[in-house]
Each structure stands twice: as structure tokens, then as C-alpha cells.
Design a protein around this motif. Structure first.
Motif, PDB file in Angstrom:
ATOM      1  N   ARG A  86       0.755  -1.213   0.189  1.00  0.00           N
ATOM      2  CA  ARG A  86       0.172   0.247   0.067  1.00  0.00           C
ATOM      3  C   ARG A  86       0.905   1.214   0.228  1.00  0.00           C
ATOM      4  O   ARG A  86       1.678   1.582   0.953  1.00  0.00           O
ATOM      5  N   ASP A 132      -4.625   4.013   0.378  1.00  0.00           N
ATOM      6  CA  ASP A 132      -5.501   4.991   0.502  1.00  0.00           C
ATOM      7  C   ASP A 132      -6.026   5.829   1.240  1.00  0.00           C
ATOM      8  O   ASP A 132      -5.614   7.019   1.690  1.00  0.00           O
ATOM      9  N   HIS A 191      -8.543   7.558   2.243  1.00  0.00           N
ATOM     10  CA  HIS A 191      -8.876   7.598   3.639  1.00  0.00           C
ATOM     11  C   HIS A 191      -9.855   9.018   3.496  1.00  0.00           C
ATOM     12  O   HIS A 191      -9.664   9.323   4.447  1.00  0.00           O
ATOM     13  N   GLU A 237      -8.075   2.314  -1.153  1.00  0.00           N
ATOM     14  CA  GLU A 237      -9.425   1.889  -0.109  1.00  0.00           C
ATOM     15  C   GLU A 237      -9.784   3.460   0.100  1.00  0.00           C
ATOM     16  O   GLU A 237      -9.149   4.518   0.496  1.00  0.00           O
ATOM     17  N   ASP A 238     -11.207   3.541   0.856  1.00  0.00           N
ATOM     18  CA  ASP A 238     -12.186   4.420   1.553  1.00  0.00           C
ATOM     19  C   ASP A 238     -12.293   5.443   0.407  1.00  0.00           C
ATOM     20  O   ASP A 238     -10.953   6.830   1.051  1.00  0.00           O
ATOM     21  N   GLU A 263     -13.866   0.643   7.502  1.00  0.00           N
ATOM     22  CA  GLU A 263     -12.577   0.685   8.360  1.00  0.00           C
ATOM     23  C   GLU A 263     -13.557   1.300   9.665  1.00  0.00           C
ATOM     24  O   GLU A 263     -13.140   1.478  10.490  1.00  0.00           O
ATOM     25  N   ARG A 291     -13.681  -4.053   5.213  1.00  0.00           N
ATOM     26  CA  ARG A 291     -12.151  -3.727   6.244  1.00  0.00           C
ATOM     27  C   ARG A 291     -12.219  -2.858   6.793  1.00  0.00           C
ATOM     28  O   ARG A 291     -12.033  -2.208   7.658  1.00  0.00           O
ATOM     29  N   HIS A 306      -9.358  -4.217   9.027  1.00  0.00           N
ATOM     30  CA  HIS A 306      -8.970  -2.986   9.097  1.00  0.00           C
ATOM     31  C   HIS A 306      -7.537  -3.495  10.315  1.00  0.00           C
ATOM     32  O   HIS A 306      -8.221  -3.804  11.596  1.00  0.00           O
TER      33      HIS A 306
HETATM   34 MG    MG Z   1      -7.659   3.179   5.782  1.00  0.00          MG
END
Ligand code: MG
Ligand code: GCO
Length: 454
Positions: free
Chosen positions: A187, A252, A254, A278-279, A304, A325, A354
Motif C-alpha cells: 500500500r 488509502d 482515507h 481504500e476508503d 474501517e 475492511r 482494518h
Molecule cells: Mg485506512
């Protein structure tokens, strides 16, 4: 041998990594005690410790059968003391004297006991209790929890590494080093990763989204979205040019971007054949996933920040994400996460729980057991426990060639040196804002001063 002797052997041997012969002897002993009356909950306590960055909360449940106890993760580092209070003041009086071997019923009792439910503090408190009861069940049965869930679907759980840096070339170097350590999934991030917001004066804040020389209209940490996304495209381009397509790459996002911006970025990333982004959206923008799905094929991982079935169920049953996740303790622990994994399987959604530093070693181990017992396991984050944390939490998983290997010891196989844990009270290793905010986070803003979901 007395009953106390048998159970001490069961508990103590966990930390010592049993060989086959000893495991056999121990399982024979476990069988001997099996017919005993069901254990009752005698005490519920919280181990609050901070051996490294995060404030950890680990629940210990002790039963009325000497030597039979269990541990569970209740870690919500940004509000740790509230979770500990919820366990001690609300769940403990509810649980004392109750059977320790009715895990699902106990989960439902705790979940409904506050009338209002599905929140981060209460879910983490329930998680600690839930996982401690699974640990007790495994110790009593003389087998690892993954065997109670039907046994291993694979020998070990593949992990991903993180690689960051101030410039794309630094990130490429970081990926190369991770591959040299056996990782096939990395990642990546440039100038500021995931939750490390940088805060005032922290170097990485400079990189992330702040074009050189640009300053915010305010003092605090700045995050400038568009430049941040352009830099990530540069990173992916550099990684693919230098390293090819052998290594699986992730990033990520985020939940920091506007929905339209995020969809454009996820689309722009198709050329890089990523493992997942991710996210890409915040939970509040879940309804944009339908549009994102319609627009592009880049796999997405989400969850998460989820605390409620209302958040994950539509994304899973709608096949709108590829990886679920969730932060296992934020959804109520191993029992709840197992249900999410089972829900996700027929919809082709895999798990990628997560697993950063603000999950305790007990929580990381529970995740690993979920990974081993779930057919639709995807990838594992974290779980490599070392240093003083490994001295406090004995029996953690081992790492080899990019995989995390669980021990075969009963329960989670973790024993906690509670005396040593007490030497690291909350606040032990907190710098600047984190200490002032009792482990909580301050603000992150765009250049004009608008708050950004971090
Ligand atoms: Mg994350
Ligand atoms: C991750 C996360 C973390 C979180 C942190 C919050 O994917 O690992 O996004 O970096 O920000 O766990 O406390």
C-alpha cells in the motif's frame, strides 16, 4: 494432577508454542475437564496499556473455574477511556454470574442493554467481551478459535506492507524493499499516509496536497485535495514504470475527497491495475458507490469507519465494493465480523480487516483467526507484533515470506503479562496534540480553513 494443575497447563503452555506430543497431552487433559459445569463469569476487567503509539484496551474475563480466563480487544484509541468505562460500569454488572459459554446470547444481551446501539464506544466494549469469551471457549476445548469456526481454509494469511515517502522515487524504493521482505502486496502513499495527519510543523503535511510554497489561510495542518491526487497518480506511474505489474499496489484515500473527485481518481487509476483503492468515499457518501461502480473497474475496499449493519449490508449485497475492511472491534468483535465475512462470501466480496497499530495484539490475532477460517479472505493488514508489545502479549503470530502464521495453541493462544502492561499507562508515549487530546485527533483543514474528514 488436580483440576487447577490441568488448567494452568492449558493456559501457561499457550505462550510456549507446544510441540505435537505436548499438544496431544493437553487436548487429552482438556477432554478430561470437558464435562464440567459451564463456567460462570466471575470477573470482567480492562487492561489499559500503551506500550507503543496507540492506547490499547484489552478486556479480561475470569471464570469461576480456576485458570480459565480469556482476553478480547476493545481498542478505540481516540476514545479509549470511554470504552474502558463502558466495560467496567455497564457490561461488567450485566455479565457477572452469567454463563461464559453462551457467546451469541451474551453478544445480543450486551448489544441491546443500552437500547441505543451501533456506536463506536459500545461496539468496542462488546468486542472485548465477545473475543474474551471465544478465547475461553477455545481454551476450554483445547483448540485454537479458528478450529471452532470450522478450521483453516489456508495455511497462513497473506499480508500487505506499507511504503511511503516524500517523493515518488522514495515510494518506489520503499516498495522494492517490501518486495525484498517477501511482500507481494504494498500500500503506497506520498507525503502523509492514512491517519498520520502531520499536524503543525510535521514534515509529511508539507508533501500531502500542498503545492510547494502554498500556505493555508490558517495555522493548522493543511490538506489540499487536487494536488494530493495528482501526486498519487505520479506515484503509481513511477511504480509501474520501475517495478512493472508483478507487485500488487493499493492506496488509502482515507475518505478525504469530494465524491466526484474520488470517482475521477478511481477511474484515472484503471491503467495501473491496482489491487484496491481504500476508503475512496466517506461513510456519509456511501450512496455514491453505485455511481463509482458504474464508472470504473478499479477494485475498492471500504469499511474501517463502519459501526452499523446499515453501512456495510447495502454495499456488500449490492456488489458495490470488492473488499470489506471493517475495524473488527468497531463492529462489535469477532462474532460480528464473522457474520460480515459470511454475508460477503456469496456476493464475491472479500475480507481485508482494518489492522493498523491501533488494534491490540489480541485483536490482530482474532483477525488472523477470521482470515484462516473465512473462505473469502482477501488480505491482512498488520499483525506483526514485536518489541515490548511482544513481551506483554506472548504467543503472537509469526511472519514469513509475506504471510502471517498463527500458533495452534488453544483460544487465541495469547497470554498477557499484566504486570508489564501496567508499566505502560496511557500517555506514556504521546507527543504534542495527541497527549493534550488524550489520544484523540485535532483538526485537518483545506487551505481555506474548511474542516476535512480525515
Ligand atoms: Mg485506512
Ligand atoms: C489504515 C487506517 C489507519 C487509520 C487509523 C485511525 O488503513 O490503516 O486508515 O491509518 O487512520 O487506524 O486510528
Amino acid at each position: 494432577m488436580t483440576r487447577r494443575g490441568v488448567l494452568q497447563m492449558i493456559g501457561g503452555s499457550a505462550a510456549m508454542g507446544l510441540d505435537g506430543r505436548q499438544l496431544e497431552a493437553q487436548q487429552k487433559a482438556a477432554r478430561a475437564v470437558r464435562g464440567m459445569p459451564s463456567p460462570k463469569i466471575k470477573d470482567v476487567s480492562v487492561i489499559a496499556t500503551q506500550p507503543t503509539g496507540a492506547r490499547l484496551s484489552v478486556v479480561k474475563i475470569t471464570t469461576d473455574q480456576d485458570g480459565l480466563f480469556g482476553y478480547g480487544c476493545a481498542t478505540f484509541t481516540q476514545r479509549a477511556e470511554l470504552v474502558n468505562l463502558a466495560v467496567e460500569r455497564y457490561l461488567k454488572p450485566l455479565l457477572l454470574g452469567k454463563p461464559a459459554d453462551r457467546i451469541e446470547d451474551t453478544w445480543q444481551m450486551c448489544y441491546n442493554s443500552s437500547y441505543w446501539r451501533n456506536g463506536p464506544v459500545l461496539n468496542n466494549a462488546i468486542s472485548g467481551v465477545d473475543e474474551a469469551l471465544w478465547d475461553i471457549k477455545g481454551r476450554q476445548a483445547g483448540m485454537p478459535v479458528y478450529d471452532l469456526w470450522g478450521g483453516k481454509c489456508r495455511e497462513a494469511a497473506q499480508m500487505f506492507a506499507n511504503a511511503g515517502g516524500a517523493e515518488p522515487k522514495d515510494v518506489v524504493e520503499g516498495v522494492r524493499q517490501a518486495m525484498a521482505r517477501g511482500y507481494k502486496h504494498v500500500r503506497v502513499s506520498v507525503g502523509g499516509f492514512g491517519g498520520r495527519r502531520g499536524g503543525r510543523g510535521a514534515p509529511e503535511a508539507e508533501g500531502a496536497g500542498r503545492a510547494s510554497g502554498a500556505r493555508g489561510l490558517h495555522e493548522g495542518p493543511v490538506f489540499d485535495r487536487a494536488p494530493a491526487l495528482r501526486r498519487m497518480l505520479d506515484v503509481f506511474a513511477a511504480c509501474r514504470k520501475e517495478l512493472g505489474f508483478e507487485v500488487e499496489l493499493m492506496h488509502d484515500m482515507h475518505e478525504r475527497y469530494e465524491p466526484r473527485q474520488a470517482i475521477q481518481f478511481v477511474k484515472d487509476c484503471e491503467q495501473f491495475k491496482l489491487y484496491f483503492l481504500e476508503d475512496p468515499l466517506s461513510p456519509e457518501d456511501n450512496d455514491w458507490f453505485r455511481e463509482m461502480r458504474a464508472q470504473c473497474t478499479t477494485p475498492v475496499a471500504m469499511g474501517e469507519l463502519f459501526n452499523s449493519p446499515h453501512e456495510w449490508t447495502p454495499l456488500i449485497t449490492g456488489r458495490l465494493i470488492d473488499f470489506i475492511r471493517c475495524h473488527v472491534s468497531q463492529v462489535g468483535g469477532a462474532s460480528a465480523a464473522r457474520k460480515i465475512a459470511l454475508l460477503a462470501e456469496p456476493f464475491g466480496v472479500k475480507t481485508a480487516w482494518h489492522g493498523p497499530g491501533d488494534v491490540s495484539p489480541v485483536g490482530h490475532t482474532a483477525q488472523l483467526h477470521l482470515d484462516l477460517a473465512s473462505y473469502n479472505f482477501g488480505i491482512q493488514e498488520g499483525g506483526l507484533i514485536g518489541g515490548v508489545s511482544a513481551e506483554i502479549f506472548k504467543g503472537c503470530a509469526t511472519f514469513k515470506d509475506g504471510y502471517l502464521w498463527a500458533s495452534a495453541a488453544p483460544g487465541w493462544g495469547i497470554d498477557v503479562d499484566e504486570k508489564l502492561a501496567a508499566k505502560y499507562p496511557y500517555g506514556t508515549s504521546e507527543q504534542g496534540d495527541r497527549g493534550r487530546l488524550n489520544g484523540g485527533w485535532g483538526d485537518l483543514r483545506s487551505p481555506d480553513g474548511t474542516i476535512i474528514k480525515q
